[in-house]
Design a protein around this motif. Structure first.
Motif, PDB file in Angstrom:
ATOM      1  N   LEU A 162      20.032  32.264 -76.010  1.00  4.34           N
ATOM      2  CA  LEU A 162      19.659  30.867 -75.973  1.00  4.34           C
ATOM      3  C   LEU A 162      17.950  31.116 -76.509  1.00  4.34           C
ATOM      4  CD1 LEU A 162      19.245  27.594 -75.735  1.00  4.34           C
ATOM      5  CD2 LEU A 162      18.893  28.048 -73.239  1.00  4.34           C
ATOM      6  N   ARG A 163      17.454  30.329 -77.509  1.00  2.00           N
ATOM      7  CA  ARG A 163      16.162  30.592 -77.995  1.00  2.00           C
ATOM      8  C   ARG A 163      15.554  29.390 -78.098  1.00  2.00           C
ATOM      9  NH1 ARG A 163      15.942  35.625 -79.981  1.00  2.00           N
ATOM     10  NH2 ARG A 163      18.009  36.802 -80.493  1.00  2.00           N
ATOM     11  N   LEU A 164      14.492  28.977 -76.964  1.00  2.00           N
ATOM     12  CA  LEU A 164      13.715  27.508 -77.178  1.00  2.00           C
ATOM     13  C   LEU A 164      12.450  28.103 -77.929  1.00  2.00           C
ATOM     14  CD1 LEU A 164      14.700  26.634 -73.826  1.00  2.00           C
ATOM     15  CD2 LEU A 164      15.588  25.996 -76.015  1.00  2.00           C
ATOM     16  N   ALA A 165      12.260  27.778 -79.622  1.00  2.00           N
ATOM     17  CA  ALA A 165      11.222  28.251 -80.179  1.00  2.00           C
ATOM     18  C   ALA A 165       9.977  27.309 -79.619  1.00  2.00           C
ATOM     19  CB  ALA A 165      11.443  27.771 -81.575  1.00  2.00           C
ATOM     20  N   SER A 166      10.183  26.171 -78.986  1.00  2.00           N
ATOM     21  CA  SER A 166       9.058  25.296 -78.827  1.00  2.00           C
ATOM     22  C   SER A 166       7.992  26.023 -77.823  1.00  2.00           C
ATOM     23  CB  SER A 166       9.523  23.790 -78.228  1.00  2.00           C
ATOM     24  OG  SER A 166      10.363  24.026 -77.330  1.00  2.00           O
ATOM     25  N   ILE A 167       8.838  26.898 -76.932  1.00  2.00           N
ATOM     26  CA  ILE A 167       7.970  27.477 -75.649  1.00  2.00           C
ATOM     27  C   ILE A 167       8.167  29.066 -75.749  1.00  2.00           C
ATOM     28  CG2 ILE A 167       7.982  25.453 -74.166  1.00  2.00           C
ATOM     29  CD1 ILE A 167      10.372  26.897 -72.554  1.00  2.00           C
ATOM     30  N   GLY A 168       8.617  29.486 -76.821  1.00  3.95           N
ATOM     31  CA  GLY A 168       8.932  30.933 -76.798  1.00  3.95           C
ATOM     32  C   GLY A 168       9.714  31.747 -75.688  1.00  3.95           C
ATOM     33  N   PHE A 169      10.842  30.994 -75.461  1.00  5.27           N
ATOM     34  CA  PHE A 169      11.765  31.237 -74.258  1.00  5.27           C
ATOM     35  C   PHE A 169      13.149  31.944 -74.924  1.00  5.27           C
ATOM     36  CE2 PHE A 169      15.257  30.235 -71.409  1.00  5.27           C
ATOM     37  CZ  PHE A 169      14.872  30.892 -70.114  1.00  5.27           C
ATOM     38  N   VAL A 170      13.584  33.014 -74.345  1.00  2.94           N
ATOM     39  CA  VAL A 170      14.731  33.649 -74.663  1.00  2.94           C
ATOM     40  C   VAL A 170      15.388  34.145 -73.403  1.00  2.94           C
ATOM     41  CG1 VAL A 170      15.931  35.586 -76.261  1.00  2.94           C
ATOM     42  CG2 VAL A 170      13.742  34.396 -77.039  1.00  2.94           C
ATOM     43  N   THR A 171      16.602  33.833 -73.543  1.00  7.37           N
ATOM     44  CA  THR A 171      17.763  34.192 -72.425  1.00  7.37           C
ATOM     45  C   THR A 171      19.027  34.149 -72.768  1.00  7.37           C
ATOM     46  OG1 THR A 171      17.968  34.153 -69.964  1.00  7.37           O
ATOM     47  CG2 THR A 171      18.003  31.973 -71.229  1.00  7.37           C
ATOM     48  N   PRO A 172      20.062  34.889 -72.390  1.00  2.00           N
ATOM     49  CA  PRO A 172      21.455  34.860 -72.645  1.00  2.00           C
ATOM     50  C   PRO A 172      21.864  33.460 -71.883  1.00  2.00           C
ATOM     51  CG  PRO A 172      20.942  37.021 -71.339  1.00  2.00           C
ATOM     52  CD  PRO A 172      19.610  36.218 -71.276  1.00  2.00           C
ATOM     53  N   ALA A 174      24.322  32.627 -70.326  1.00  2.36           N
ATOM     54  CA  ALA A 174      25.253  32.813 -69.147  1.00  2.36           C
ATOM     55  C   ALA A 174      24.268  32.818 -67.866  1.00  2.36           C
ATOM     56  CB  ALA A 174      26.057  34.008 -69.263  1.00  2.36           C
ATOM     57  N   ALA A 175      22.947  33.428 -68.216  1.00  5.34           N
ATOM     58  CA  ALA A 175      21.847  33.305 -67.243  1.00  5.34           C
ATOM     59  C   ALA A 175      21.661  32.185 -66.489  1.00  5.34           C
ATOM     60  CB  ALA A 175      20.725  34.116 -67.693  1.00  5.34           C
ATOM     61  N   ILE A 176      21.713  31.128 -67.434  1.00  5.23           N
ATOM     62  CA  ILE A 176      21.304  29.435 -66.528  1.00  5.23           C
ATOM     63  C   ILE A 176      22.501  29.186 -65.689  1.00  5.23           C
ATOM     64  CG2 ILE A 176      19.835  29.057 -68.412  1.00  5.23           C
ATOM     65  CD1 ILE A 176      22.033  27.051 -69.603  1.00  5.23           C
ATOM     66  N   TYR A 177      23.695  29.565 -66.106  1.00  4.64           N
ATOM     67  CA  TYR A 177      24.847  29.479 -65.144  1.00  4.64           C
ATOM     68  C   TYR A 177      25.125  30.469 -63.822  1.00  4.64           C
ATOM     69  CZ  TYR A 177      26.286  26.334 -69.015  1.00  4.64           C
ATOM     70  OH  TYR A 177      26.346  25.152 -69.926  1.00  4.64           O
ATOM     71  N   ARG A 178      24.055  31.125 -63.803  1.00  5.98           N
ATOM     72  CA  ARG A 178      24.352  32.235 -62.738  1.00  5.98           C
ATOM     73  C   ARG A 178      24.501  31.694 -61.368  1.00  5.98           C
ATOM     74  NH1 ARG A 178      21.208  34.195 -58.742  1.00  5.98           N
ATOM     75  NH2 ARG A 178      19.615  32.637 -59.164  1.00  5.98           N
ATOM     76  N   THR A 179      24.117  30.513 -60.997  1.00  7.21           N
ATOM     77  CA  THR A 179      24.351  29.853 -59.589  1.00  7.21           C
ATOM     78  C   THR A 179      25.522  28.947 -59.641  1.00  7.21           C
ATOM     79  OG1 THR A 179      22.588  28.479 -59.709  1.00  7.21           O
ATOM     80  CG2 THR A 179      22.171  30.453 -58.831  1.00  7.21           C
ATOM     81  N   THR A 180      26.254  28.986 -60.619  1.00  5.30           N
ATOM     82  CA  THR A 180      27.539  27.928 -61.082  1.00  5.30           C
ATOM     83  C   THR A 180      28.857  28.831 -60.627  1.00  5.30           C
ATOM     84  OG1 THR A 180      27.907  28.022 -63.032  1.00  5.30           O
ATOM     85  CG2 THR A 180      26.117  26.416 -62.452  1.00  5.30           C
ATOM     86  N   ALA A 181      29.843  27.966 -60.430  1.00 11.82           N
ATOM     87  CA  ALA A 181      31.270  28.426 -60.361  1.00 11.82           C
ATOM     88  C   ALA A 181      31.719  28.860 -61.735  1.00 11.82           C
ATOM     89  CB  ALA A 181      32.067  27.652 -59.814  1.00 11.82           C
ATOM     90  N   LEU A 182      31.230  28.548 -62.791  1.00  6.78           N
ATOM     91  CA  LEU A 182      31.536  28.965 -64.285  1.00  6.78           C
ATOM     92  C   LEU A 182      31.232  30.265 -64.600  1.00  6.78           C
ATOM     93  CD1 LEU A 182      30.156  25.455 -65.781  1.00  6.78           C
ATOM     94  CD2 LEU A 182      32.402  25.733 -65.072  1.00  6.78           C
ATOM     95  N   THR A 183      32.022  30.953 -65.130  1.00  4.52           N
ATOM     96  CA  THR A 183      32.006  32.315 -65.543  1.00  4.52           C
ATOM     97  C   THR A 183      32.361  32.622 -67.214  1.00  4.52           C
ATOM     98  OG1 THR A 183      34.142  32.833 -64.829  1.00  4.52           O
ATOM     99  CG2 THR A 183      32.313  33.136 -63.305  1.00  4.52           C
ATOM    100  N   THR A 184      31.741  33.583 -67.632  1.00  5.40           N
ATOM    101  CA  THR A 184      32.112  33.752 -69.134  1.00  5.40           C
ATOM    102  C   THR A 184      33.597  34.510 -69.180  1.00  5.40           C
ATOM    103  OG1 THR A 184      30.969  35.882 -68.958  1.00  5.40           O
ATOM    104  CG2 THR A 184      29.731  33.864 -70.053  1.00  5.40           C
TER     105      THR A 184
END
Length: 184
Positions: A162-172, A174-184
């Protein structure tokens, strides 16, 4: 009801349920699911940490009040998260958001998508991220250099970045789902 009337209005709701103003009508927001709340907290933590590391003037806000340009006197929307680089204000509306984030829940997806399209009318908004709460997937709308929005969002899934150019943020993603029951 106008935005001014809405901001002075007392819903008389002792539960504290937040309301949005949509085309002049106050609309109660549905309570968040556990997955929705976890996504909001995790995305917020990741973005907050990123913004702090950058040391700039941009800041993250939870449930910021947003007034779209479309029927601006009759609309006050509340996305899940927002980033602005404008100085803090004392009002109830967030000045000049650059990034807005909505979490899509099955029970209110149509209403959330209507909010997303309303956000495209705000000149300062550069990106809008819609995060699914039932699968590891996000939709990213990014304003083009000519000011136009794409016809279709960029789809980010599973282990994609995931790349958010507006704030220069980059992360996989899946990292934002880390604390959920959803898995890859």
């Amino acid at each position: 009801m106008t935005v001014t009337e809405f901001l002075a209005w007392d819903a008389g709701d002792p539960t504290g349920v937040p309301y949005q103003l949509i085309d002049g009508e106050p609309v109660a927001m549905a309570p968040a699911s556990e997955t929705h709340a976890a996504l909001q907290a995790e995305i917020g933590a990741l973005l907050r940490n990123h913004l702090l590391e950058q040391g700039g003037k941009c800041r993250l806000l939870s449930q910021p009040g947003i007034v779209p340009r479309v029927r601006s006197d009759r609309n006050f929307r509340i996305p899940d998260l927002g980033v602005t680089c404008a100085p803090p204000a004392l009002g109830q509306m967030v000045p000049d958001p650059v990034l807005l984030i909505e979490i899509l829940s099955p029970g209110n997806e149509a209403e959330t998508r209507a909010n997303i399209w309303a956000y495209t009318t705000i000149p300062s908004v550069q990106e809008i991220l819609a995060v699914h709460s039932t699968r590891i997937e996000a939709e990213l709308l990014r304003r083009a250099p000519d000011g136009n929005w794409p016809e279709e969002p960029e789809i980010v899934v599973g282990a994609d970045t995931l790349r958010l150019a507006s704030i220069g943020f980059v992360t996989p993603l899946a990292a934002i789902y880390r604390t959920t029951a959803l898995t890859t």
